[in-house]
Design a protein around this motif. Structure first.
Motif, short mmCIF file in Angstrom:
data_model
loop_
_atom_site.label_atom_id
_atom_site.label_comp_id
_atom_site.label_asym_id
_atom_site.label_seq_id
_atom_site.Cartn_x
_atom_site.Cartn_y
_atom_site.Cartn_z
N TRP A 89 0.84 -1.20 0.00
CA TRP A 89 0.00 0.00 0.00
C TRP A 89 0.88 1.25 0.00
O TRP A 89 1.88 1.30 0.69
CB TRP A 89 -0.89 -0.02 1.24
N TRP A 116 -4.09 -1.75 -4.46
CA TRP A 116 -5.27 -1.76 -3.59
C TRP A 116 -5.43 -3.15 -2.99
O TRP A 116 -5.27 -4.15 -3.68
CB TRP A 116 -6.51 -1.38 -4.40
N TRP A 134 -3.46 8.88 1.73
CA TRP A 134 -3.73 7.45 1.53
C TRP A 134 -3.81 6.80 2.91
O TRP A 134 -2.83 6.78 3.64
CB TRP A 134 -2.63 6.83 0.68
N ALA A 138 -9.14 0.94 3.43
CA ALA A 138 -8.33 1.65 2.44
C ALA A 138 -9.11 2.81 1.83
O ALA A 138 -10.27 2.66 1.43
CB ALA A 138 -7.88 0.69 1.34
#
Length: 350
Positions: free
Chosen positions: A185, A189, A279, A289
């Protein structure tokens, strides 16, 4: 390139230019090193299990590093600690890697979907770890991208993966490391469920080239136009940091780019912009996520000021990716346009 210590950015890379008369790299000799519980290039059984926390990959740098400050992969030791690592003994002589390293693995997973990331690192005598090259694979695409198929939990399968091409010299006395993780990451994904991988066999094939002691080709001096003449109204600045929320456990990779504001010295147009990325992921939850980006572009001349503000975000659940984007435009700080788009896309083995 000469092997160097890990750094977030390099002003230059030492090395030499090489040239091949008979093609690219397919004709070069190779060496194949087995993976075992005792290391890389050492015979023996392999019985390794990998269940990487989902924030593994924070030291991967940008997918396409250009010029924006700390974009390069940093010291890999933090990501290595979240991976299964296989080291060689110290090299008896310099090793020139030229081409695409190739890894073959026999593995199984405990979930129908899983990811794998493989990094080839240069380990220095003091333990610092420089990423040489890497490759990633969605394991449902193990037989090709045209027909993805779910894994059968617990059933071993064979996979093959080329790492990115590289030309890199690892010095004598240093080590090579293969680091394998089930997460990377935010470059990839995560799958909808946390998967554990079981490695039961594998080997790494390295393309080698005889030592190059100097430049084998010479380039003419570069041709360039005169530099763009501008007046700097706001300096540029670029930042990249990792933040941990110790209450929620969420980990954020934050990227802030201010491209500055400049005025063309010839015709007077003022231009500039900023970009922010965030992120976010929880080490134990792939469905946490989330990616968020915001870009601002500015133009100005005389009494006219134009500005656009674009924002987008992405998240997922078990079955879909979800996206939302907005665009707002301003003239002299007055809104003149606004639009929002939303969409959901089936995951389809992603």
């Amino acid at each position: 390139m000469d092997g160097v210590r890990p750094a977030r950015w390099y002003a230059e890379r030492p090395g030499r230019w090489i040239a091949e008369d008979t093609g690219a790299t397919s004709h070069l000799p190779t060496v194949t090193l087995p993976l075992s519980d005792t290391g890389l290039g050492m015979d023996g059984p392999l019985d390794a299990r990998i269940r990487s926390p989902h924030h593994c990959g924070m030291d991967g740098g940008e997918y396409c590093a250009i010029w924006l400050g700390p974009d390069m992969p940093g010291d890999q030791r933090a990501d290595d600690a979240l991976s299964a690592c296989f080291d060689t003994a110290p090299l008896a002589e310099d090793m020139n890697l030229v081409g695409a390293p190739h890894i073959r693995l026999t593995l199984s997973a405990d979930r129908p979907q899983a990811q794998i990331a493989v990094r080839l690192n240069h380990v220095h005598p003091d333990g610092a770890s420089t990423r040489i090259t890497y490759g990633v694979l969605n394991l449902t695409h193990r037989d090709g991208h045209g027909d993805p198929r779910a894994l059968t939990p617990g059933e071993p399968c064979d996979i093959a993966l080329n790492l990115d091409h590289i030309a890199y010299r690892v010095p004598k006395g240093h080590r090579l490391r293969i680091a394998i993780s089930s997460a990377y990451w935010p470059l990839i994904w995560p799958s909808p469920e946390t998967a554990e991988l079981h490695l039961s066999g594998g080997n790494l094939t390295l393309p080698l080239r005889p030592r190059a002691d100097g430049d084998e080709c010479v380039f003419p001096p570069p041709d360039a136009e005169a530099a763009w003449q501008v007046h700097h109204l706001r300096p540029s600045n670029h930042a990249r940091r990792v933040e941990t929320d110790m209450t929620t456990g969420l980990i954020h990779l934050v990227i802030e780019d201010d491209f500055g504001l400049v005025q063309d010295a010839d015709h007077g147009l003022i231009s500039g912009g900023t970009a922010q990325e965030k992120w976010t992921i929880h080490p134990d939850d792939p469905l946490s996520a989330r990616g968020e980006c915001a870009w601002v572009q500015e133009l100005e001349r005389d009494a006219l000021r134009l500005r656009s503000e674009a924002r987008c975000e992405m998240w997922s659940d078990h079955t879909h990716f979800h996206l939302r984007a907005t665009l707002d435009a301003f003239e002299n700080d007055t809104p003149v346009f606004s639009k929002t788009l939303e969409d959901s896309i089936p995951r389809d083995q992603m």
